[in-house]
Design an enzyme around this catalytic site. Structure first.
Site, PDB file in Angstrom:
ATOM      1  N   HIS A  19       0.866  -1.180   0.000  1.00 35.25           N
ATOM      2  CA  HIS A  19       0.000   0.000   0.000  1.00 35.25           C
ATOM      3  C   HIS A  19       0.901   1.228   0.000  1.00 35.25           C
ATOM      4  O   HIS A  19       1.674   1.429   0.941  1.00 35.25           O
ATOM      5  CB  HIS A  19      -0.898   0.017   1.235  1.00 35.25           C
ATOM      6  CG  HIS A  19      -1.828  -1.144   1.321  1.00 35.25           C
ATOM      7  ND1 HIS A  19      -3.118  -1.102   0.826  1.00 35.25           N
ATOM      8  CD2 HIS A  19      -1.654  -2.392   1.823  1.00 35.25           C
ATOM      9  CE1 HIS A  19      -3.699  -2.277   1.031  1.00 35.25           C
ATOM     10  NE2 HIS A  19      -2.827  -3.077   1.629  1.00 35.25           N
ATOM     11  N   LEU A  20       0.801   2.033  -1.039  1.00 30.20           N
ATOM     12  CA  LEU A  20       1.636   3.228  -1.142  1.00 30.20           C
ATOM     13  C   LEU A  20       0.868   4.506  -0.821  1.00 30.20           C
ATOM     14  O   LEU A  20       1.455   5.579  -0.770  1.00 30.20           O
ATOM     15  CB  LEU A  20       2.254   3.319  -2.544  1.00 30.20           C
ATOM     16  CG  LEU A  20       3.210   2.176  -2.905  1.00 30.20           C
ATOM     17  CD1 LEU A  20       3.720   2.325  -4.334  1.00 30.20           C
ATOM     18  CD2 LEU A  20       4.377   2.089  -1.926  1.00 30.20           C
ATOM     19  N   ARG A  21      -0.456   4.382  -0.627  1.00 24.52           N
ATOM     20  CA  ARG A  21      -1.293   5.520  -0.272  1.00 24.52           C
ATOM     21  C   ARG A  21      -1.225   6.611  -1.344  1.00 24.52           C
ATOM     22  O   ARG A  21      -1.002   6.342  -2.505  1.00 24.52           O
ATOM     23  CB  ARG A  21      -0.925   6.063   1.113  1.00 24.52           C
ATOM     24  CG  ARG A  21      -0.889   5.019   2.233  1.00 24.52           C
ATOM     25  CD  ARG A  21      -2.175   4.270   2.411  1.00 24.52           C
ATOM     26  NE  ARG A  21      -2.176   3.509   3.674  1.00 24.52           N
ATOM     27  CZ  ARG A  21      -2.893   2.431   3.888  1.00 24.52           C
ATOM     28  NH1 ARG A  21      -3.664   1.955   2.917  1.00 24.52           N
ATOM     29  NH2 ARG A  21      -2.860   1.809   5.059  1.00 24.52           N
ATOM     30  N   ASN A  45      -6.772   0.436  -3.012  1.00 25.56           N
ATOM     31  CA  ASN A  45      -7.800   0.895  -2.063  1.00 25.56           C
ATOM     32  C   ASN A  45      -7.563   2.329  -1.597  1.00 25.56           C
ATOM     33  O   ASN A  45      -7.413   2.622  -0.414  1.00 25.56           O
ATOM     34  CB  ASN A  45      -7.919  -0.053  -0.865  1.00 25.56           C
ATOM     35  CG  ASN A  45      -6.635  -0.181  -0.062  1.00 25.56           C
ATOM     36  OD1 ASN A  45      -5.536  -0.078  -0.607  1.00 25.56           O
ATOM     37  ND2 ASN A  45      -6.761  -0.403   1.236  1.00 25.56           N
ATOM     38  N   HIS A 140      -8.294 -10.722  -0.783  1.00 20.15           N
ATOM     39  CA  HIS A 140      -8.261 -10.556   0.669  1.00 20.15           C
ATOM     40  C   HIS A 140      -9.246 -11.582   1.214  1.00 20.15           C
ATOM     41  O   HIS A 140     -10.461 -11.394   1.146  1.00 20.15           O
ATOM     42  CB  HIS A 140      -8.673  -9.136   1.078  1.00 20.15           C
ATOM     43  CG  HIS A 140      -8.632  -8.905   2.559  1.00 20.15           C
ATOM     44  ND1 HIS A 140      -7.769  -8.009   3.139  1.00 20.15           N
ATOM     45  CD2 HIS A 140      -9.328  -9.468   3.579  1.00 20.15           C
ATOM     46  CE1 HIS A 140      -7.943  -8.026   4.462  1.00 20.15           C
ATOM     47  NE2 HIS A 140      -8.892  -8.910   4.744  1.00 20.15           N
ATOM     48  N   HIS A 178      -1.707 -12.373   1.871  1.00 24.12           N
ATOM     49  CA  HIS A 178      -1.378 -12.279   3.295  1.00 24.12           C
ATOM     50  C   HIS A 178      -2.045 -13.388   4.112  1.00 24.12           C
ATOM     51  O   HIS A 178      -2.808 -13.124   5.034  1.00 24.12           O
ATOM     52  CB  HIS A 178      -1.680 -10.893   3.870  1.00 24.12           C
ATOM     53  CG  HIS A 178      -3.006 -10.290   3.474  1.00 24.12           C
ATOM     54  ND1 HIS A 178      -4.208 -10.968   3.567  1.00 24.12           N
ATOM     55  CD2 HIS A 178      -3.319  -9.062   2.992  1.00 24.12           C
ATOM     56  CE1 HIS A 178      -5.185 -10.179   3.174  1.00 24.12           C
ATOM     57  NE2 HIS A 178      -4.669  -9.022   2.818  1.00 24.12           N
ATOM     58  N   LEU A 223      -4.769  -6.311   9.451  1.00 29.19           N
ATOM     59  CA  LEU A 223      -5.791  -7.251   8.985  1.00 29.19           C
ATOM     60  C   LEU A 223      -5.277  -7.990   7.766  1.00 29.19           C
ATOM     61  O   LEU A 223      -4.732  -7.349   6.866  1.00 29.19           O
ATOM     62  CB  LEU A 223      -7.089  -6.499   8.647  1.00 29.19           C
ATOM     63  CG  LEU A 223      -7.832  -5.910   9.854  1.00 29.19           C
ATOM     64  CD1 LEU A 223      -8.984  -5.026   9.389  1.00 29.19           C
ATOM     65  CD2 LEU A 223      -8.351  -7.014  10.774  1.00 29.19           C
ATOM     66  N   ASP A 251       2.546  -6.362   2.441  1.00 30.74           N
ATOM     67  CA  ASP A 251       1.319  -5.695   2.883  1.00 30.74           C
ATOM     68  C   ASP A 251       1.665  -4.467   3.718  1.00 30.74           C
ATOM     69  O   ASP A 251       0.940  -4.110   4.653  1.00 30.74           O
ATOM     70  CB  ASP A 251       0.398  -6.643   3.659  1.00 30.74           C
ATOM     71  CG  ASP A 251      -1.010  -6.070   3.860  1.00 30.74           C
ATOM     72  OD1 ASP A 251      -1.373  -5.128   3.132  1.00 30.74           O
ATOM     73  OD2 ASP A 251      -1.737  -6.560   4.742  1.00 30.74           O
ATOM     74  N   ALA A 267      -5.811  -0.373  11.128  1.00 27.40           N
ATOM     75  CA  ALA A 267      -5.095  -1.632  10.901  1.00 27.40           C
ATOM     76  C   ALA A 267      -4.028  -1.444   9.836  1.00 27.40           C
ATOM     77  O   ALA A 267      -4.289  -0.865   8.783  1.00 27.40           O
ATOM     78  CB  ALA A 267      -6.081  -2.715  10.472  1.00 27.40           C
TER      79      ALA A 267
END
Length: 347
Positions: A19-21, A45, A140, A178, A223, A251, A267
């Protein structure tokens, strides 16, 4: 006189789940991934999620703009599956080389997943198109029904969603992301060549006791949640066996410190700075360093049908102190193992 440091040289790894936002957070965290990894599967996401080709192209450019000069890094983009996604848009993105894979989030399973899929049946036309294209589905794997205990959500997902889906679409390539349980480790191990798994450093290093005994450790809260020791050991044994369909997926999921250390914390573990050394520690503890390079650098490209990276990285075995925090605009980030001494680090 101190003994010479041990050095591990491996082909440059890839991170098959990160996740790099966006915004300031993206600019802060991207260099920690791009410095070490040749490629990374970037999660979609965001708010709003990445559901179109144009959105993915724009997001990819924002990532590339944050990569420091001298880093050779390729972000691999993913499409966020929703109940209303157009299969033609997904196919166009895949054929044009924009989408490498598509991500299935059960609605409300994790951060920014409220747009996720309410039922696999709803998106069957999309999944059938993916099967036909040979496009990987990244899952997921947790059910989100309120009556299912949080520690049971992955195991229940296998029996109620994953297995029926794979029985229905027998040629669909699936990455069970994950994984955190003995159930998932055995399910992937016993599956065919179309099923693979990523495993995070925190789920290999820790179990729920580490997070909950002697005080709550919010920076281990992610999570799917950390499970019992028996599940941690099953994951460790899977990677130590040299199993070829398990590969590195950190993750890494950064949240500002004030959003982790609060009465209702987010999370996610920001492990990009320390993940590779953490994996090395686990493989060493399991007497499995012979399988370390394959897990980090070979198994993922093989499953995705991509070439391996041409360059190499070195890890050195000498104790180093992980910074307690990393500056983030008007806040800070706490890295995985922040403030602790670690055995392996990237040279």
């Amino acid at each position: 006189m101190t003994a010479p440091s041990q050095v591990l040289k491996i082909r440059r790894p890839d991170d098959w789940h990160v996740h790099l936002r966006d915004g300031d957070m993206l600019k802060t965290v991207v260099p920690y991934t791009s410095e070490i990894y040749g490629r990374a599967i970037v999660m979609p996401n965001l708010a709003p999620p990445v559901t179109t080709v144009d959105a993915a192209i724009a997001y990819r450019q924002r990532i590339l703009d944050a990569v420091p000069a001298g880093h050779d890094f390729t972000p691999l983009m993913t499409c966020y599956l929703t109940d209303t996604l157009d299969p033609d848009e997904l196919e166009r993105g895949f054929r044009e080389g924009v989408f490498t894979a598509a991500k299935l989030y059960p609605a409300n399973a994790t951060t920014n997943s409220s747009h996720g899929v309410t039922s696999v049946d709803t998106i069957m036309p999309v999944l059938e198109r993916m099967e036909k294209l040979g496009m990987p589905l990244l899952v997921h794997g947790e059910v989100t029904h309120a009556d299912i205990d949080i520690f049971d959500r992955e195991a229940r997902f296998i029996e109620t969603v994953m297995e029926p889906l794979r029985q229905r679409l027998t040629a669909l390539k699936v990455v069970f992301e994950h994984i955190t349980t003995k159930d998932a480790a055995e399910y992937v191990r016993d599956g065919n060549e179309l099923l693979a798994a990523t495993i995070t450093p925190q789920h290999l290093m820790f179990n729920r006791n580490h997070m909950l005994v002697g005080g709550i450790r919010p920076h281990l809260y992610c999570l799917p949640i950390l499970k019992r020791n028996v599940h941690q050991q099953a994951l460790r044994e899977l990677v130590a066996s040299g199993f070829s369909r398990a590969f590195l997926g950190t993750d890494s999921a950064p949240h500002a410190r004030h959003r982790k250390e609060t009465s209702c914390g987010c999370a996610g573990c920001f492990n990009a700075p320390t993940a590779l050394g953490s994996y090395a520690t686990v493989f060493e503890e399991m007497n499995a360093l012979a399988h370390f390079e394959a897990f980090c650098s070979l198994n993922g490209p093989r499953f995705y049908g991509l070439s391996v990276n041409e360059t190499y990285v070195e890890l050195v075995r000498e104790e180093q102190l992980v910074p307690e925090s990393i500056t983030l605009a008007d806040d800070s980030l706490v890295p995985f193992l922040g403030g602790e001494r670690v055995r392996w680090s990237v040279k």
